[in-house]
Design a protein around this motif. Structure first.
Motif, PDB file in Angstrom:
ATOM      1  N   GLU A   1       4.748 -19.341   6.557  1.00  0.00           N
ATOM      2  CA  GLU A   1       5.125 -17.863   6.627  1.00  0.00           C
ATOM      3  C   GLU A   1       4.423 -17.063   5.416  1.00  0.00           C
ATOM      4  N   ARG A   2       4.450 -15.703   5.871  1.00  0.00           N
ATOM      5  CA  ARG A   2       3.652 -14.835   4.933  1.00  0.00           C
ATOM      6  C   ARG A   2       4.569 -13.637   4.282  1.00  0.00           C
ATOM      7  N   ASP A   3       4.436 -13.464   3.033  1.00  0.00           N
ATOM      8  CA  ASP A   3       5.171 -12.122   2.688  1.00  0.00           C
ATOM      9  C   ASP A   3       4.109 -11.055   3.023  1.00  0.00           C
ATOM     10  N   ASN A   4       4.798  -9.601   2.828  1.00  0.00           N
ATOM     11  CA  ASN A   4       4.051  -8.492   2.983  1.00  0.00           C
ATOM     12  C   ASN A   4       2.864  -8.488   2.357  1.00  0.00           C
ATOM     13  N   GLU A   5       2.658  -8.921   1.055  1.00  0.00           N
ATOM     14  CA  GLU A   5       1.257  -8.675   0.513  1.00  0.00           C
ATOM     15  C   GLU A   5       0.366  -9.678   1.109  1.00  0.00           C
ATOM     16  N   ARG A   6       0.736 -10.841   1.082  1.00  0.00           N
ATOM     17  CA  ARG A   6      -0.442 -12.060   1.756  1.00  0.00           C
ATOM     18  C   ARG A   6      -0.734 -11.397   3.202  1.00  0.00           C
ATOM     19  N   PHE A   7       0.151 -10.835   3.725  1.00  0.00           N
ATOM     20  CA  PHE A   7       0.014 -10.291   5.244  1.00  0.00           C
ATOM     21  C   PHE A   7      -1.191  -9.219   5.194  1.00  0.00           C
ATOM     22  N   THR A   8      -0.965  -8.214   4.383  1.00  0.00           N
ATOM     23  CA  THR A   8      -1.785  -7.057   4.348  1.00  0.00           C
ATOM     24  C   THR A   8      -3.026  -6.985   3.522  1.00  0.00           C
ATOM     25  N   SER A   9      -3.163  -7.850   2.642  1.00  0.00           N
ATOM     26  CA  SER A   9      -4.270  -7.979   1.779  1.00  0.00           C
ATOM     27  C   SER A   9      -5.491  -8.288   2.494  1.00  0.00           C
ATOM     28  N   PRO A  10      -5.567  -9.295   3.356  1.00  0.00           N
ATOM     29  CA  PRO A  10      -6.535  -9.555   4.168  1.00  0.00           C
ATOM     30  C   PRO A  10      -7.137  -8.575   5.164  1.00  0.00           C
ATOM     31  N   GLY A  11      -6.063  -7.618   5.819  1.00  0.00           N
ATOM     32  CA  GLY A  11      -6.285  -6.666   6.395  1.00  0.00           C
ATOM     33  C   GLY A  11      -7.195  -5.446   5.941  1.00  0.00           C
ATOM     34  N   LEU A  12      -6.517  -5.136   4.775  1.00  0.00           N
ATOM     35  CA  LEU A  12      -7.160  -4.135   3.866  1.00  0.00           C
ATOM     36  C   LEU A  12      -8.782  -4.472   3.788  1.00  0.00           C
ATOM     37  N   SER A  13      -9.061  -5.803   3.289  1.00  0.00           N
ATOM     38  CA  SER A  13     -10.375  -5.932   3.151  1.00  0.00           C
ATOM     39  C   SER A  13     -11.334  -6.137   4.514  1.00  0.00           C
ATOM     40  N   ILE A  14     -10.591  -6.556   5.442  1.00  0.00           N
ATOM     41  CA  ILE A  14     -11.414  -6.441   6.559  1.00  0.00           C
ATOM     42  C   ILE A  14     -11.716  -5.117   7.193  1.00  0.00           C
TER      43      ILE A  14
ATOM     44  N   LEU B   1       2.405  -3.465  11.332  1.00  0.00           N
ATOM     45  CA  LEU B   1       2.165  -4.554  12.087  1.00  0.00           C
ATOM     46  C   LEU B   1       2.785  -6.000  11.442  1.00  0.00           C
ATOM     47  N   PHE B   2       2.976  -6.161  10.149  1.00  0.00           N
ATOM     48  CA  PHE B   2       3.828  -6.886   9.414  1.00  0.00           C
ATOM     49  C   PHE B   2       5.347  -7.182   9.866  1.00  0.00           C
ATOM     50  N   THR B   3       5.921  -5.533  10.196  1.00  0.00           N
ATOM     51  CA  THR B   3       7.256  -5.684  10.760  1.00  0.00           C
ATOM     52  C   THR B   3       7.311  -6.232  12.063  1.00  0.00           C
ATOM     53  N   SER B   4       6.273  -5.966  12.861  1.00  0.00           N
ATOM     54  CA  SER B   4       6.219  -6.463  14.241  1.00  0.00           C
ATOM     55  C   SER B   4       6.198  -7.996  14.323  1.00  0.00           C
ATOM     56  N   TYR B   5       5.383  -8.388  13.274  1.00  0.00           N
ATOM     57  CA  TYR B   5       5.110  -9.910  13.290  1.00  0.00           C
ATOM     58  C   TYR B   5       6.385 -10.678  12.898  1.00  0.00           C
ATOM     59  N   GLN B   6       7.056 -10.137  11.926  1.00  0.00           N
ATOM     60  CA  GLN B   6       8.351 -10.638  11.624  1.00  0.00           C
ATOM     61  C   GLN B   6       9.557 -10.666  12.753  1.00  0.00           C
ATOM     62  N   ALA B   7       9.398  -9.572  13.380  1.00  0.00           N
ATOM     63  CA  ALA B   7      10.422  -9.347  14.657  1.00  0.00           C
ATOM     64  C   ALA B   7      10.179 -10.397  15.752  1.00  0.00           C
ATOM     65  N   ALA B   8       8.768 -10.587  15.970  1.00  0.00           N
ATOM     66  CA  ALA B   8       8.209 -11.600  17.175  1.00  0.00           C
ATOM     67  C   ALA B   8       8.540 -13.041  16.624  1.00  0.00           C
TER      68      ALA B   8
END
Length: 556
Positions: free
Chosen positions: A89-102, A133-140
Motif C-alpha cells: 500500500e502506498r500513501d499519496n507521497e510514495r505514489f506521486t513522487s515517482p510519477g513526477l520524476s518520470i 490518479l492516486f484517488t482512482s487507484y484507492q477507489a479501485a
C-alpha cells in the motif's frame, strides 16, 4: 470475390487478426457474416475467461452467462485476485513522487530528440493529475477488496449453473504492469479494457514499479479468492474436472486467509469426483505473527488424498518461507496418498526426506510420464551439519564450514533421489531446478547437456537465467518458468534417463549468488550478521508439528 462468399474457415482465420472490438463490428454488418463467424468468435474469446475482480468484469461475466450464444463455449474460468495486491500500500507521497520524476525524464528525452513545441513542465498541474490518479487507484483497490470479501461468491453462484461446460475453475496471477500493457490478441481478459480506460498505462507503470512485485503479497488474496470460489462451487453444485487453488506462480495461498469450515470441505468433495487436474500450493505463513491454521492445512491434505486416485496431473507445494516445516506433514501425506492414473507431477517448494519421496512416488510410478521438481529441499538428518554462522571473507559460502564427509552425504542423499527417478518405468520427461538441502541450494553440472534432448541446451546451464519476466505471465496455461532448468526429454534424447541423471554433478552454492529462496530455513539469506534466530534439533529428532515459532530449524 465478396467477403460474404468466403468459406467460413477462411473468414474465421482472417478475423483472428482483428482486435475483439473490430471483430465484433464486422460481425454485425450482416446476418451471413454473423452466423458464419459465430462459432469461431465464441471459441476464440470465450473458451477461456480470465476475470479481473472489478465490478465491470463481474457484470461482463453475468452477461456471458446470460447469453445462449456465448455461454456454451466457456470451458474455463480464471479468477485473477491480485489486482494491485502484488504491491505494498502506498500513501499519496510514495505514489506521486515517482510519477513526477518520470514525467520530467520524458520531457527531457523529448527535448534531446529535438521535438518541437515541448511544453514547459508545470509542477502544479502534473501534481494535480497524479493526485487524481492516486484517488482512482484507492477507489479501485477498495472495490477489489470488497469483491474478495464476499461479492465474488454471489456472482459465481449465479453464473456457474449456466456455464455448464466450464469444468475448469481456478486462480491466476498477473502483475498490474503486464495487465495494462497486454495486447488483446495475446491476452483477452474480462474487465481489462475498463481497467486500461481508467488508468493511464505509462503513469501506472511508473508509479507502481514492476520491481515492487512480491510473491508473498499474493498469498492472502489467493486464499480469500479460493474461499469465495469454493463456496460458489458448493452453492451451485457445479462439478469440476480441473481445479487451480493457486496462481500460475507457485507462491501458495496463505492458510490464515482461507475461510472455509470443515462442513464446506466435506461438501466440496462430491463435486470433485471427476477431478483429473489439481494445482494445490499451500503457504503456511509469511510473518512471524501469522498463526498456523493446522485444521485448514489438514483439510486441504485430506482433499488431496481423496481425489488422488483419479488425478492425471498434479502440481503440489507446501512450505513455510520463514521456517522449516515439520517433516511429519509430508510423511503422513506420502503414507496415505494413492495414485492410479497420475501422468504428470510437479513438486514445488517442498521439504521432504528421501524415504518420503520414495513413498509419495511409489503408487504413481507405473503411470508417471512427466515430473518436475523445483525449490525442493531435502531434510534428512546428517550428523555434523552445523549452521556456519556469519559469512566472512575467509568463509564465503556455507559449505566451506562443513567437512568433506558432510558435503558428500548431502550429495549422496540427492543421488539416492535421482535413482528413484531413474528407475521409474514410464518416466519420459524430467525437469530439475533449484534443489537443495535444508534451505541451502546446490548447483548442478550437466556434462551431457547436448544429449539430454533439449535443442536450446548451452554449455554452461547455470548461466542461462531468464530475466524476461513478462514472458512468465503471458501464457495462462503454463506455470512460471524456472530461472535454471535441467531438462531431460526421452523423445529427443540420445541417452537414457538413468545415464543422464546419474552423471549430474553437484556442488554447494554460495548463498550470495543464489536467486531462489528454498523452503526449510533462511539459509540462503546469510549476511555479515549471520542468522538472527535459530532453533536446533538433534540428529533424528523430529520438530514438534505444533511448535512453529518462526525460527530457523537446523541440524547439529
Amino acid at each position: 470475390m465478396s467477403i460474404t462468399n468466403l468459406p467460413p474457415e477462411i473468414l474465421s482465420h482472417i478475423c483472428e487478426y482483428l482486435e475483439p472490438q473490430e471483430w465484433g463490428a464486422l460481425r454485425i454488418t450482416c446476418h451471413q457474416i454473423h452466423g458464419s463467424t459465430l462459432e469461431a468468435y465464441a471459441t476464440h474469446y470465450f473458451k477461456t475467461l480470465p476475470l479481473l475482480l472489478t465490478r465491470e468484469s463481474l457484470d461482463n461475466l453475468e452477461g456471458v452467462a446470460a447469453s445462449e450464444t456465448l455461454r456454451d463455449s466457456v470451458r474455463e474460468i480464471q479468477i485473477i485476485p491480485n489486482l494491485f495486491e502484488g504491491w505494498p500500500e502506498r500513501d499519496n507521497e510514495r505514489f506521486t513522487s515517482p510519477g513526477l520524476s518520470i514525467r520530467k525524464q520524458r520531457r527531457m528525452l523529448r527535448i534531446m530528440r529535438g521535438e518541437k513545441e515541448v511544453p514547459p513542465f508545470n509542477n502544479i498541474e502534473v501534481k494535480a493529475e497524479l493526485d487524481a490518479l492516486f484517488t482512482s487507484y484507492q477507489a479501485a483497490l477498495e472495490e477489489h477488496r470488497a469483491i474478495l470479501d464476499s461479492e465474488l461468491t454471489t456472482v459465481l453462484e449465479k453464473c456457474l449453473p449456466r456455464l455448464e461446460n466450464a469444468t475448469t475453475v481456478g486462480l491466476r496471477c498477473y502483475p498490474i504492469e503486464f495487465l495494462l500493457k497486454a495486447k488483446h490478441r495475446s491476452f483477452h481478459c474480462l474487465g481489462l479494457r475498463e481497467l486500461k480506460n481508467q488508468f493511464n498505462t505509462d503513469d501506472m507503470s511508473g508509479n507502481i514499479a514492476f520491481t515492487d512485485f512480491q510473491e508473498k503479497m499474493l498469498s492472502m488474496p489467493l486464499g480469500l479468492a479460493f474461499s469465495q470460489m469454493v463456496k460458489a462451487i458448493i452453492k451451485s453444485s457445479h462439478k469440476v474436472r480441473t481445479l487451480h487453488t493457486c496462481g500460475n506462480i507457485a507462491c501458495g495461498m496463505k492458510l490464515g486467509s482461507i475461510k472455509l469450515s470443515e462442513s464446506q470441505y466435506q461438501s466440496l468433495l462430491p463435486l470433485l469426483t471427476d477431478l483429473t487436474t489439481l494445482h494445490m500450493c499451500i503457504r503456511i505463513k509469511d510473518n512471524e505473527n501469522d498463526t498456523f491454521d493446522e485444521d485448514s492445512f489438514k483439510h486441504l491434505l485430506s482433499m488431496l488424498v481423496t481425489v488422488a486416485p483419479k488425478l492425471k496431473v498434479l502440481t503440489f507445494a507446501q512450505w513455510s518461507p520463514l521456517e522449516e516445516l515439520s517433516p511429519l506433514y509430508f510423511q503422513d501425506l506420502s503414507q496415505n496418498i494413492r495414485f492410479s492414473q497420475l501422468e504428470e507431477l510437479h513438486l514445488h517448494s517442498i521439504e521432504l526426506t528421501v524415504e518420503n519421496l520414495k513413498r509419495f512416488l511409489q503408487t504413481a510410478a507405473p503411470t508417471l510420464r512427466r515430473l518436475s521438481m523445483k525449490n525442493v529441499s531435502l531434510t534428512d538428518a546428517i550428523i555434523g551439519a552445523r549452521d556456519p554462522g556469519p559469512l566472512t571473507e575467509e568463509r564465503s559460502s556455507w559449505g566451506s564450514s562443513l567437512s568433506l564427509e558432510v558435503i558428500n552425504k548431502i550429495q549422496e542423499l540427492w543421488k539416492r533421489s535421482f535413482i528413484l527417478l531413474a528407475e521409474s518405468p514410464k518416466l519420459q520427461f524430467v525437469q530439475l531446478s533449484s534443489l537443495g538441502y535444508r534451505g541451502r541450494e546446490i548447483i548442478l553440472q550437466d556434462d551431457l547437456y547436448m544429449e539430454r534432448g533439449q535443442p536450446d541446451a548451452q554449455l554452461d546451464s547455470n548461466a542461462r537465467r531468464s530475466t524476461n519476466w513478462p514472458d512468465i505471465y503471458c501464457d495462462p496455461t503454463r506455470g512460471q518458468s524456472s530461472l535454471i532448468d535441467f531438462c531431460f526429454d526421452a523423445e529427443r534424447a540420445n541417452v537414457s534417463l538413468k545415464r543422464w541423471i546419474m552423471q549430474l554433478r553437484m556442488e554447494m552454492c554460495n548463498p550470495g549468488l543464489a536467486n531462489t529462496q528454498l523452503p526449510g530455513t533462511n539459509g540462503l539469506m546469510f549476511n555479515q550478521n549471520g542468522v538472527a534466530r535459530s532453533i536446533t534439533y538433534q540428529p533424528g529428532e523430529e520438530p514438534d508439528p505444533r511448535r512453529l515459532t518462526g525460527m530457523v530449524a537446523l541440524v547439529v
